[in-house]
Scaffold this motif. Structure first.
Motif, short mmCIF file in Angstrom:
data_model
loop_
_atom_site.label_atom_id
_atom_site.label_comp_id
_atom_site.label_asym_id
_atom_site.label_seq_id
_atom_site.Cartn_x
_atom_site.Cartn_y
_atom_site.Cartn_z
N ALA A 85 0.83 -1.21 0.00
CA ALA A 85 0.00 0.00 0.00
C ALA A 85 0.87 1.26 0.00
O ALA A 85 0.56 2.24 -0.69
CB ALA A 85 -0.92 0.00 1.22
N LEU A 86 1.96 1.23 0.75
CA LEU A 86 2.85 2.41 0.80
C LEU A 86 3.63 2.56 -0.50
O LEU A 86 3.86 3.68 -0.96
CB LEU A 86 3.80 2.31 1.99
N ALA A 87 4.04 1.45 -1.09
CA ALA A 87 4.76 1.51 -2.36
C ALA A 87 3.85 2.07 -3.45
O ALA A 87 4.28 2.88 -4.27
CB ALA A 87 5.27 0.13 -2.74
N ASP A 88 2.58 1.64 -3.45
CA ASP A 88 1.62 2.14 -4.44
C ASP A 88 1.36 3.63 -4.28
O ASP A 88 1.14 4.34 -5.26
CB ASP A 88 0.29 1.38 -4.34
N GLY A 93 11.38 6.75 1.97
CA GLY A 93 12.14 7.38 3.05
C GLY A 93 13.10 6.42 3.72
O GLY A 93 13.27 5.28 3.30
N GLN A 94 13.70 6.93 4.76
CA GLN A 94 14.71 6.19 5.49
C GLN A 94 14.21 5.90 6.90
O GLN A 94 13.70 6.78 7.59
CB GLN A 94 16.00 7.01 5.57
N VAL A 95 14.38 4.66 7.34
CA VAL A 95 14.06 4.25 8.70
C VAL A 95 15.40 3.96 9.37
O VAL A 95 16.22 3.21 8.83
CB VAL A 95 13.17 2.99 8.73
N ARG A 111 14.76 -0.14 18.72
CA ARG A 111 14.04 1.13 18.81
C ARG A 111 14.20 1.86 17.49
O ARG A 111 15.26 1.87 16.90
CB ARG A 111 14.65 1.97 19.94
N ILE A 112 13.11 2.44 17.00
CA ILE A 112 13.16 3.20 15.75
C ILE A 112 13.45 4.66 16.09
O ILE A 112 12.71 5.29 16.83
CB ILE A 112 11.84 3.07 14.95
N GLU A 113 14.54 5.15 15.56
CA GLU A 113 14.95 6.53 15.82
C GLU A 113 14.24 7.52 14.90
O GLU A 113 13.91 8.63 15.30
CB GLU A 113 16.46 6.63 15.63
N ARG A 114 14.04 7.10 13.66
CA ARG A 114 13.38 7.99 12.68
C ARG A 114 12.70 7.13 11.63
O ARG A 114 13.26 6.12 11.20
CB ARG A 114 14.41 8.90 12.04
N SER A 115 11.51 7.58 11.20
CA SER A 115 10.77 6.84 10.17
C SER A 115 9.73 7.77 9.54
O SER A 115 9.11 8.56 10.23
CB SER A 115 10.06 5.64 10.79
N PRO A 118 4.63 4.76 10.17
CA PRO A 118 4.62 3.66 11.14
C PRO A 118 4.68 2.27 10.52
O PRO A 118 5.26 1.35 11.11
CB PRO A 118 3.31 3.85 11.91
N LEU A 119 4.10 2.07 9.34
CA LEU A 119 4.16 0.74 8.70
C LEU A 119 5.58 0.39 8.28
O LEU A 119 5.96 -0.79 8.30
CB LEU A 119 3.20 0.67 7.50
N LEU A 120 6.37 1.38 7.89
CA LEU A 120 7.77 1.11 7.56
C LEU A 120 8.54 0.75 8.82
O LEU A 120 9.41 -0.13 8.80
CB LEU A 120 8.40 2.31 6.85
N SER A 121 8.24 1.41 9.92
CA SER A 121 8.87 1.08 11.20
C SER A 121 8.58 -0.36 11.59
O SER A 121 9.48 -1.09 12.02
CB SER A 121 8.37 2.01 12.31
#
Length: 157
Positions: A85-88, A93-95, A111-115, A118-121
């Protein structure tokens, strides 16, 4: 008969017997304290509680961290799945994931520092669960827990 009602002993005397009361002295009345306007609530001053002074503890040597001579290396990895869904939608970006590589070689405390989303995280954290590392080694060859920071780039094609 005329009655005058006055408080005090002389008032009763005046009403019944026609006595005259001695003149009264003028007494100054204290001004009332300033009150806030109706509907205005004044904040009470903050309460500050100080901790009692601690007894002087004997100084302790800091825990020695062994010097790392060989950093952790990736032994097995599975790349994160790019949510369709996000690719479409063209979400890119960078996680950046931050975690420890434990002495056993598994990721700990991810722990996710940057994203950017949320689905990519979630995709990154799910993928990292399956990663395995050769742990970092100290000068004497022991496995050492180390901090790792990895960027993951997502690009829609």
């Amino acid at each position: 008969m005329k009655f005058a009602f006055l408080w005090g002993g002389f008032g009763l005397c005046m009403a019944l017997a026609g006595c005259t009361a001695p003149p009264r002295d003028v007494v100054e009345i204290a001004q009332p304290a300033q009150m806030p306007a109706p509907g205005v609530v004044s904040e009470p001053p903050p309460i500050v509680i100080s901790a009692p002074p601690a007894e002087a503890a004997p100084p302790q040597a800091p825990a020695a961290t062994p010097a790392i001579v060989k950093p952790a290396a990736i032994r097995h990895r599975r790349l994160p799945d790019y949510p369709t869904a996000l690719a479409d939608e063209g979400v890119e970006g960078q996680v950046i994931a931050v975690f420890y590589v434990g002495e056993s070689g598994t990721p700990e405390g991810v722990r996710i520092e940057r994203s950017p989303h949320p689905l990519l995280s979630k995709a990154v954290t799910d993928a990292l669960k399956g990663w395995r590392f050769d742990p970092a080694r100290s000068a004497d060859g022991r496995a050492v827990r180390t901090l790792m920071r990895l960027p993951f780039h997502f690009k829609a094609e």
